[in-house]
Design a protein around this motif. Structure first.
Motif, mmCIF file in Angstrom:
data_model
loop_
_atom_site.group_PDB
_atom_site.id
_atom_site.type_symbol
_atom_site.label_atom_id
_atom_site.label_comp_id
_atom_site.label_asym_id
_atom_site.label_seq_id
_atom_site.Cartn_x
_atom_site.Cartn_y
_atom_site.Cartn_z
ATOM 1 N N ARG A 42 3.755 -10.098 -13.213
ATOM 2 C CA ARG A 42 4.912 -9.375 -12.666
ATOM 3 C C ARG A 42 5.593 -10.211 -11.590
ATOM 4 N NH1 ARG A 42 4.716 -3.396 -9.677
ATOM 5 N NH2 ARG A 42 6.977 -3.206 -9.283
ATOM 6 N N TRP A 43 4.800 -10.795 -10.703
ATOM 7 C CA TRP A 43 5.384 -11.610 -9.638
ATOM 8 C C TRP A 43 6.108 -12.830 -10.205
ATOM 9 C CZ3 TRP A 43 1.577 -11.885 -4.880
ATOM 10 C CH2 TRP A 43 1.308 -10.585 -4.445
ATOM 11 N N GLY A 60 1.900 -1.934 -5.976
ATOM 12 C CA GLY A 60 2.652 -2.994 -6.639
ATOM 13 C C GLY A 60 4.135 -2.929 -6.351
ATOM 14 N N ILE A 111 -0.889 -8.513 -12.278
ATOM 15 C CA ILE A 111 -0.120 -8.508 -11.026
ATOM 16 C C ILE A 111 0.716 -9.770 -10.915
ATOM 17 C CG2 ILE A 111 -0.308 -8.555 -8.505
ATOM 18 C CD1 ILE A 111 -2.966 -6.950 -8.869
ATOM 19 N N TYR A 112 0.122 -10.905 -11.185
ATOM 20 C CA TYR A 112 0.842 -12.162 -10.993
ATOM 21 C C TYR A 112 1.834 -12.441 -12.108
ATOM 22 C CZ TYR A 112 -2.735 -12.460 -7.487
ATOM 23 O OH TYR A 112 -3.556 -12.172 -6.422
ATOM 24 N N TRP A 152 -5.101 -1.577 -5.751
ATOM 25 C CA TRP A 152 -4.062 -2.101 -6.626
ATOM 26 C C TRP A 152 -4.003 -1.374 -7.969
ATOM 27 C CZ3 TRP A 152 0.025 -5.381 -6.363
ATOM 28 C CH2 TRP A 152 0.227 -6.009 -5.131
#
Length: 571
Positions: free
Chosen positions: A271-272, A206, A268-269, A200
């Motif tokens: 962005r989600w 991503g 990461i989360y 990642w």
């Protein structure tokens, strides 16, 4: 459809397309986990499918749940029951087609049931096109940079890059073979060797998962349960690490694990979260994050990250008043402090079913499973009583709750599976030392007198169903006021009627001893007896009881039995 399920449909779909901060559906929802291969088989091949799910949506609406979460149904070689994904944007033929999914989704929404799908971002199948390209490419190539490839240690690279162990047992590294037949690099797989971990730190990973998220969001799904949400980022340098011998396999008992809970996952989360916010209807992210404490789990649900995180510290709490009081108090402090609901759970596809787990008399680390030679075998009578009481307690707590298919039937763990029937990678990678998770994944019973207990029209079943399923089938329990199915229906209806999901908890001291858990949520008094002796039952109208018939015999001098819980209308 019953009146309660009609109410469910109206109240659930009223919010679709409407966002009201603080009133999002996922804050209070009761979400039912479907393990597709074990839920309902329409084709007759012995493996559950999407058409089978569609055929049983009416039963779930009648039960009174707000949403379903589907474990993976994507294209997969099925080396780990679908958690080894080869194509994230298609349906495996075992389960049907994309058209079958669209039909199921539409009918679920028509029934007032939202749909959450499982996403597996930590690793793919070794049959995924990306990994096949990586194997064909040279070390240092862009294709290999999507995964975690490393040179081995030692003079000829014969030693693994570090000493990490797979969650399923054995080493977490497998060596490749070059095109000329010589030994090559090693790749990391925290799970089975057929499940290589993504890297990642590579932006291409991503970007690909943004595409996958949008593919399913555009089809209308209501959210994602994120598999191994705490494992995507690994510590720089991949340092050696040896877990404690009795640690749970997913890291919930350990601090400072270099492949769990690294700070980088939060970006990461975030962005989600921004991606989901572009879509109407309060789409939700739920983290499978096995972490040692409630406070650490709460870091996954800060307002710009996930929306829910499974409360595994609660799931792992034994049937003990002091421990339950502590974890509930800590949860209701930590999660609201970051703007999130507490998300309660007692069973899922990775743990021993709580109708057995709560009656174990020996240690059973998460992931080890339960078999005929496991120590501390559960008493099924005690286990079911505690399971009914624990669920009665859980569904009175404010926040959201998850149910695992079959727990509404009181299904226990299937202990006596033949060795040659077991399919969990854990069983094979530990040479039978750990039984793994097959015992909680046996196909569930619908019709007592039908082939395969109504799971499959042919009677086929990918794991053998025990004879006791006959008496636990939904048809055998339907209409029985003493059944576990009836209890779940009553709990879910009363939970909605009294708005317990949006309520708040106030601890109550009833002077009944240290083995009693008692609290008030709105106009409901909840009392649970975890001790060895019956206690005096507080006066008042009994709304729901884990013990059948308790309301009918209530009155002066009535008692709450051991391993029981009750809801009473608070005065």
């Amino acid at each position: 459809m019953t009146s309660s399920s009609v109410d469910t449909a109206a109240s659930t779909l009223a919010l679709i397309g409407i966002s009201r901060p603080g009133a999002e559906w996922w804050r209070t929802a009761v979400i039912y986990q479907i393990y597709p291969r074990s839920f309902a088989d329409a084709s007759g091949d012995g493996i559950g499918d999407l058409a089978g799910i569609t055929s049983r949506l009416g039963d779930l609406a009648d039960l009174g749940v707000d949403a379903v979460w589907l474990s993976p149904f994507f294209r997969s070689p099925q080396k780990d029951a679908g958690y080894d994904v080869s194509d994230y944007c298609d349906v495996d033929p075992l389960f049907g087609t994309l058209a079958d999914f669209d039909t199921m989704l539409a009918e679920a929404h028509d029934s007032g049931i939202r749909v959450i799908v499982d996403l597996v971002p930590n690793h793919s199948s070794d049959q995924h096109a990306w990994f096949q390209q990586a194997l064909a490419a040279e070390p240092g190539s862009p294709e290999r940079a999507r995964y975690i490839f490393r040179d081995g240690k030692g003079e000829n690279g014969d030693e693994a890059p570090n000493n990490w162990e797979s969650v399923f047992g054995g080493p977490a590294w497998t060596r490749t073979t070059n095109t000329d037949g010589t030994p090559g690099q090693w790749y990391l797989h925290l799970f089975d060797s057929t499940q290589p971990d993504f890297d990642w730190s590579n932006p291409e990973v991503g970007d690909e998962f943004e595409r996958i998220l949008r593919f399913w969001l555009d089809r209308g799904v209501d959210g994602f349960r994120v598999d191994v949400a705490h494992g995507l980022v690994k510590s720089d340098g991949l340092p050696d690490f040896v877990p404690a011998e009795d640690a749970g396999s997913m890291g919930g008992d350990s601090l400072d694990v270099p492949y769990w809970g690294q700070e980088g996952v939060h970006d990461i989360y975030r962005r989600w979260n921004r991606i989901l916010a572009e879509y109407e209807g309060d789409r939700a992210l739920c983290a499978e994050a096995w972490l040692p404490t409630v406070d650490e789990t709460a870091l996954w649900v800060r307002q710009d990250e996930m929306h829910q995180a499974f409360n595994f510290p609660y799931l792992q709490t034994e049937w003990d008043a002091d421990h339950l009081t502590e974890v509930i108090s800590e949860s209701l402090r930590a999660f609201p402090a970051v703007g999130a609901p507490a998300t309660w759970v007692l069973s899922n596809h990775d743990v021993v079913r709580h109708a057995s787990r709560l009656a174990l008399t020996a240690e059973n680390p998460q992931g080890h499973g339960l078999g005929p030679d496991s120590p501390g075998q559960p008493d099924p009578v005690v286990g079911l009583a505690r399971a009914r009481a624990a669920t009665t307690l859980m569904l009175a707590l404010p926040g959201s709750a998850y149910l695992y298919q079959g727990e509404e039937l009181g299904l226990p763990e299937v202990v006596h599976l033949p060795d040659d029937a077991r399919q969990d990678p854990t069983w094979f990678r530990t040479d039978g030392e750990r039984y793994g998770r097959d015992g909680c994944r046996v196909p569930i019973p619908w019709e007592a007198d039908a082939p395969g207990y109504g799971f499959s029209p042919t009677g086929a079943s990918w794991l053998p169903q025990p004879e006791e399923w006959h008496g636990l089938a939904r048809s055998a329990q339907d209409g029985d006021p003493a059944s576990t199915l009836t209890l779940y229906r009553e709990l879910l209806a009363a939970r909605r009627r009294h708005d317990l999901g949006t309520g708040s908890l106030e601890w109550v001291d009833l002077q009944l001893g240290d083995d009693v858990v008692a609290f008030r949520n709105g106009d409901v008094l909840v009392v649970a007896n975890t001790g060895t002796d019956a206690v005096a039952l507080p006066a008042g109208e009994i709304l729901v009881s884990s013990v059948a018939g308790l309301a009918e015999r209530a009155g002066g001098g009535s008692e709450l039995p051991v391993d029981a819980a009750v809801w009473i209308r608070a005065s």
